[in-house]
Design an enzyme around this catalytic site. Sequence first.
Site, short mmCIF file in Angstrom:
data_model
loop_
_atom_site.label_atom_id
_atom_site.label_comp_id
_atom_site.label_asym_id
_atom_site.label_seq_id
_atom_site.Cartn_x
_atom_site.Cartn_y
_atom_site.Cartn_z
N ASP A 194 1.61 6.35 1.57
CA ASP A 194 0.65 5.80 0.62
C ASP A 194 0.40 6.83 -0.49
O ASP A 194 0.20 8.01 -0.23
CB ASP A 194 -0.65 5.47 1.35
CG ASP A 194 -1.70 4.88 0.45
OD1 ASP A 194 -1.49 3.76 -0.02
OD2 ASP A 194 -2.73 5.55 0.22
N GLU B 123 5.37 5.18 -1.70
CA GLU B 123 4.67 4.41 -2.72
C GLU B 123 4.60 5.36 -3.91
O GLU B 123 3.80 6.31 -3.90
CB GLU B 123 3.27 4.00 -2.26
CG GLU B 123 2.55 3.16 -3.31
CD GLU B 123 1.11 2.84 -2.94
OE1 GLU B 123 0.65 1.74 -3.30
OE2 GLU B 123 0.45 3.68 -2.31
#
Length: 588
Positions: free
Chosen positions: A356, A392
């Site tokens: 993330d 990401e």
Amino acid sequence: MTSKERPSSVRNRPGRPYPLGAIWDGSGVNFALFSENATGVELCLFDDNGQETRVPIVENSDHVWHIYLPDARPGTRYGYRVHGPWEPANGHRFNPAKLLLDPYARAIDGTITWGDSLFAYEVGGGEDADLKIDGHDSAEHMPKAIVVDTAFTWGGDRPLRTPWNETVIYEAHVKGFTQRHPEVSEELRGTYAGLIAPAALEHLKALGVTAVELMPVHQFVSDRYLKEKGLSNYWGYNSIGFFAPDFRYASANGQGGQVNEFKTMVKTLHENGIEVILDVVYNHTAEGNQLGPTFCFRGIDNAAYYRLSPESRRHYMDFTGCGNTLNMTNPRTLQLIMDSLRYWIQEMHVDGFRFDLASALARELNDVDRLGSFFDIIHQDPVISQAKLIAEPWDLGEGGYQVGNFPNQWAEWNGMYRDAVRAYWKGDESQAGAMGHRLTGSSDLYGRGGRRPYASINFVIAHDGFTLNDLVSYNEKHNEANGEDNHDGSDHNISWNHGVEGPTHDVKITALRERQKRNFLATLVLSQGVPMICSGDEIGRTQKGNNNAYCQDLGGEGPHVVPVRRQGDDAGRLDQSDHALLWPASGR
């Protein structure tokens, strides 16, 4: 001394500074905690009645405080109290009144129960409240770490190592996948065990996916402001335990049972040819900014674990939008992340990770440095470098959008693919060129440096944003249930409602929407690169136009992936009347 605290008469020996955490060796338990700036550390043991015994740790080797308890066993519940200077202006926020979780805890026995004592400063003191230390004990509001026995019968289980060019990813939420599944026994719904129930496995295998990418399973905190609004952090991007599978997703969680249940899930998925990829949140923690609570890192060594502002070390550098950013320039913080990754590979047998806000991990100073220490260490690590690594590729800082710029060995969520495919099927003009690149592996992004098309994780839908059904049913977001007056969530959805906002009984519009959904899915699976399907899109899951449903647990009944079976001529077809079954109204 509180009524529940008693002086130590616990037998102990000096122990060892490595490995960090609480390690059962078959005879006793070694406890080791890093803190560079602490002046003292107490190990706090808790019995079944919550009575606390404090054991001073006197051994300190290279900033690691360590002790060995020959009488400790798996199931022992513990925490720490760390002494040191209270100097917020210099980045130090030590407060021994606050019980702290072990950053290396392999299991945590519950969740935070909110109270003002969880804050190291006096709550309600105005703009400078965080400068004044608070003396209230936080132990009653804190879960405890648990010593675990890591023994498990893996048999011949090993990472599957499915080649990237044969990989099909299914992004799912552990709870949401089975929480309302009528063919999963009620006691297993929403759990690791539920994910491998026969009906759940049958669904995954029928789809033909080769990997499940699980939204965060690290122990996380549901924010206080959400609780006060009657909401909760459903997605889980608010980690506090990087080694601990979340307590809430286990059907059997007594004395760390969530660890073995997670391992059983992984082993069973592997037996069925399905890899396990974890969505991991190493960029920030649940402790927020200078006005946030103290659960763990802040109280153990704030200046070591967090990126502090060079202008004012009282404040935090925030590249994540969550109040803080982990300090990847500190060797011990970097070690924490590497140890966590190796643990999930070696002890829990997972096959890969989706990072993330990965750009935040690469910030050596302020700019994103693709050759930063984080990447260097991963690439030379013989264990981590062999796992599937997915970025990401953005964060919220300046220059944080880095699609196409991650090193070899990394795949990336391709946000440009998502936008181009949405715009093309929406009918926007001048999309042929972009679609040509996206269909053929995005060579404009990944052709440099020898990266292959499978560096692109292709997706039209992910957890963040509209579901596939909502993408073709709404022109605007409808996030009122989040309690932020519909201001949260992205306004850039590239969606089209086909003439009616939301559900409709118009047969022609319904048919067009269903065709568009098939167009999106067909494009996804036929494009060069690695396709990622978002859980529930294959059966028309809806969030009723909410494109930021992170806080919508809906009283425990989250989104699920139960196919709706019809009879006769309508067999296999979904219409708007089915969608309420997949995401019930919140009642708020």
